[in-house]
Motif scaffolding. Sequence first.
Motif, PDB file in Angstrom:
ATOM      1  N   PHE A  38      -6.418  -9.637  71.624  1.00  0.00           N
ATOM      2  CA  PHE A  38      -7.462 -10.085  70.688  1.00  0.00           C
ATOM      3  C   PHE A  38      -7.740 -11.582  70.833  1.00  0.00           C
ATOM      4  CE2 PHE A  38      -3.491 -10.727  68.381  1.00  0.00           C
ATOM      5  CZ  PHE A  38      -3.667 -11.984  67.799  1.00  0.00           C
TER       6      PHE A  38
ATOM      7  N   TRP B 124     -12.049 -15.447  68.591  1.00  0.00           N
ATOM      8  CA  TRP B 124     -10.820 -16.214  68.772  1.00  0.00           C
ATOM      9  C   TRP B 124     -10.983 -17.322  69.805  1.00  0.00           C
ATOM     10  CZ3 TRP B 124      -6.507 -16.674  66.039  1.00  0.00           C
ATOM     11  CH2 TRP B 124      -6.288 -15.735  65.023  1.00  0.00           C
TER      12      TRP B 124
ATOM     13  N   LEU C 264      -2.544 -18.027  61.839  1.00  0.00           N
ATOM     14  CA  LEU C 264      -3.619 -17.033  61.937  1.00  0.00           C
ATOM     15  C   LEU C 264      -3.351 -16.040  63.066  1.00  0.00           C
ATOM     16  CD1 LEU C 264      -6.772 -19.282  61.354  1.00  0.00           C
ATOM     17  CD2 LEU C 264      -5.850 -17.536  59.815  1.00  0.00           C
TER      18      LEU C 264
ATOM     19  N   ARG D  31      -0.626 -13.667  61.896  1.00  0.00           N
ATOM     20  CA  ARG D  31      -1.133 -12.753  60.875  1.00  0.00           C
ATOM     21  C   ARG D  31      -2.015 -11.676  61.504  1.00  0.00           C
ATOM     22  NH1 ARG D  31      -3.902 -15.426  55.792  1.00  0.00           N
ATOM     23  NH2 ARG D  31      -1.721 -16.063  55.520  1.00  0.00           N
ATOM     24  N   GLU D  32      -2.868 -12.080  62.452  1.00  0.00           N
ATOM     25  CA  GLU D  32      -3.737 -11.107  63.121  1.00  0.00           C
ATOM     26  C   GLU D  32      -2.898 -10.087  63.896  1.00  0.00           C
ATOM     27  OE1 GLU D  32      -7.758  -9.829  64.392  1.00  0.00           O
ATOM     28  OE2 GLU D  32      -6.960 -11.051  62.745  1.00  0.00           O
TER      29      GLU D  32
ATOM     30  N   ASP E  65      -1.272  -7.690  61.439  1.00  0.00           N
ATOM     31  CA  ASP E  65      -2.240  -6.732  60.885  1.00  0.00           C
ATOM     32  C   ASP E  65      -2.570  -5.638  61.903  1.00  0.00           C
ATOM     33  OD1 ASP E  65      -2.256  -8.186  58.567  1.00  0.00           O
ATOM     34  OD2 ASP E  65      -4.160  -9.193  58.949  1.00  0.00           O
ATOM     35  N   LEU E  66      -2.697  -6.018  63.178  1.00  0.00           N
ATOM     36  CA  LEU E  66      -3.001  -5.016  64.207  1.00  0.00           C
ATOM     37  C   LEU E  66      -1.845  -4.030  64.379  1.00  0.00           C
ATOM     38  CD1 LEU E  66      -4.764  -7.204  66.932  1.00  0.00           C
ATOM     39  CD2 LEU E  66      -5.810  -5.466  65.466  1.00  0.00           C
TER      40      LEU E  66
END
Length: 265
Positions: free
Chosen positions: A4, A10, A239, A242-243, A246-247
Amino acid sequence: MYRFLLTPRWLALHVLVLVLIPSFLLLGRWQFGRYEERSAASDVATGNLAAPTVPLTSIDKPGAEVPPSLKFRSVTATGRYDPAHELVVRRRTQNSRPGYFVLTPLVMADGTAVVVNRGWVKIGPTADSPPEVPPPPAGEVSVTGRLRPAETEDSTGINDRSGLPARQVLLINTPNLARTMPYRLFGGYVELTEQRPGTAPAPDPVPPPDLGGGGGLNLAYSVQWWLFIGIAVGGWVLLIRREAHDLQAERRSAPGTDAVPAPGH
């Protein structure tokens, strides 16, 4: 899992962080440079204010330029005031009140003169009306004061202009003032702190200079900008983590991710 990071959103964030880091670094360095300049100037001024008083003629002369290293040095001079060539300086605030500085040439025995800032007076009834200025003492006068370099637009931030009422100026620019006076002027001017004999009433004395803490505020700003670098990098890493978290959570909760046992097993 971290593919990502190559998406357009990004990539834009990466570019932003890479721009912010050197920008904050340069801003902090600029503020630190200002701190060093102001700290050095404050040290010089503090030393000059504490130094012994010397004759004006020992460190300044007519037509010379007073260097920053002599700013606020205490000097003495003796002569006679020339009220016929007295001037007032507009737009000078003291104790939060608008008014004027009073400039009176002190003519010495050899015919040269130094501009003396005798102090501050309040404004007149209108902006163009002359203020009430107490007269200087008559006869020979001994003055003591702080030596100041000639003012310029760059050093004061004041834009000079013509067309002012008679005997009014915006800057204490001694080279310009010398063109309007019948004697040679010293390069700097004297900010009066004491005179003998004194007079009453007299203009309000100009208070001692505020040295501004030697640039301590600029040092605080420089540290602040450098702390922003850590905040930017830390926020960027946070960030990303966290991303990624979450994925991973989305994959675990998606249907069909758990293996189904084969029949008979």
